[in-house]
Enzyme design. Structure first.
Site, PDB file in Angstrom:
ATOM      1  N   PRO A 131       0.784  -1.250   0.000  1.00  0.00           N
ATOM      2  CA  PRO A 131       0.000   0.000   0.000  1.00  0.00           C
ATOM      3  C   PRO A 131       0.812   1.295   0.000  1.00  0.00           C
ATOM      4  CG  PRO A 131       0.027  -0.931   2.195  1.00  0.00           C
ATOM      5  CD  PRO A 131       0.739  -1.917   1.305  1.00  0.00           C
ATOM      6  N   CYS A 132       1.451   1.569  -1.124  1.00  0.00           N
ATOM      7  CA  CYS A 132       2.214   2.810  -1.253  1.00  0.00           C
ATOM      8  C   CYS A 132       1.303   4.035  -1.219  1.00  0.00           C
ATOM      9  CB  CYS A 132       3.066   2.787  -2.514  1.00  0.00           C
ATOM     10  SG  CYS A 132       2.178   2.366  -4.019  1.00  0.00           S
ATOM     11  N   HIS A 133       0.011   3.852  -1.483  1.00  0.00           N
ATOM     12  CA  HIS A 133      -0.942   4.977  -1.430  1.00  0.00           C
ATOM     13  C   HIS A 133      -1.121   5.498  -0.008  1.00  0.00           C
ATOM     14  CE1 HIS A 133      -3.368   1.347  -0.766  1.00  0.00           C
ATOM     15  NE2 HIS A 133      -4.173   2.120  -0.036  1.00  0.00           N
TER      16      HIS A 133
END
Length: 193
Positions: A131-133
């Protein structure tokens, strides 16, 4: 190597697998087709792709998935370390590039720059699942997302709504996916036969 297409509220996602783990997940605009071609992957299906689609069905329905398909991102030791930290960010929460840099510096000794972390976050080959977001700029600024800041806003809002309700979220459009066994799920995808 195989890949499939998954129709989501963000557009058509590409997912790649080596048969034992998910190796890539790209949103529209992240160059998924080119990366898949470079891998030599063929359009098809396998258990890892089915697991990833089931995870995404749950996720886009506004629920926190209670499982994770095996992941195998390819990268340098530094990038792998950053991506491992990303996987520890809880659903519905965020952290900053600076906080990740501090965490790496504490673990490795020495100093670490937020810019170096940003480069690793931006090269994440398995979007959403890693989850780089959930990484934001100092002060909570929504900056730097390879899929586009609008997609980052959507994903964070989806998680916030899902977490706040603790139940199925009203996350937008729905479709249906036809799986190999003839069953349907909540999103549309296409796979090779």
């Amino acid at each position: 190597m195989r890949y499939c297409r998954y129709s989501s509220p963000l557009g058509e996602i590409r997912i790649a697998s080596d048969g034992t783990a998910v190796t890539g997940l790209w949103l529209p605009g992240q160059g998924g087709e080119e990366k898949i071609a470079a891998m030599g992957a063929t359009l098809g299906d396998d258990e890892m792709l089915r697991m990833a689609r089931t995870w995404l069905d749950c996720y886009f329905d506004g629920e926190e998935p209670d499982f994770m398909p095996p992941l195998r991102p390819a990268g340098t030791p530094f990038r792998l370390g950053v991506w491992e930290i990303l996987r520890t960010i809880p659903y519905g929460a965020t952290t900053t590039y600076g906080q990740i840099a501090a965490q790496l510096a504490a673990a490795r000794g020495g100093r670490m720059s937020a810019q170096a972390v940003g480069g690793a976050v931006g090269s994440n080959p398995i979007s959403i699942l890693i989850p780089c977001h959930r990484v934001v700029g100092a002060g909570g600024q929504l900056v730097g997302y390879a899929g586009g800041v609008d997609k980052k806003v959507f994903l964070l809002s989806l998680e916030t709504r899902g977490k706040a309700r603790g139940e199925k979220s009203d996350s937008g459009e729905s479709g249906s996916a036809l799986h190999d066994d003839g069953s349907r799920s909540g999103r549309n995808l296409s796979i090779g036969r």
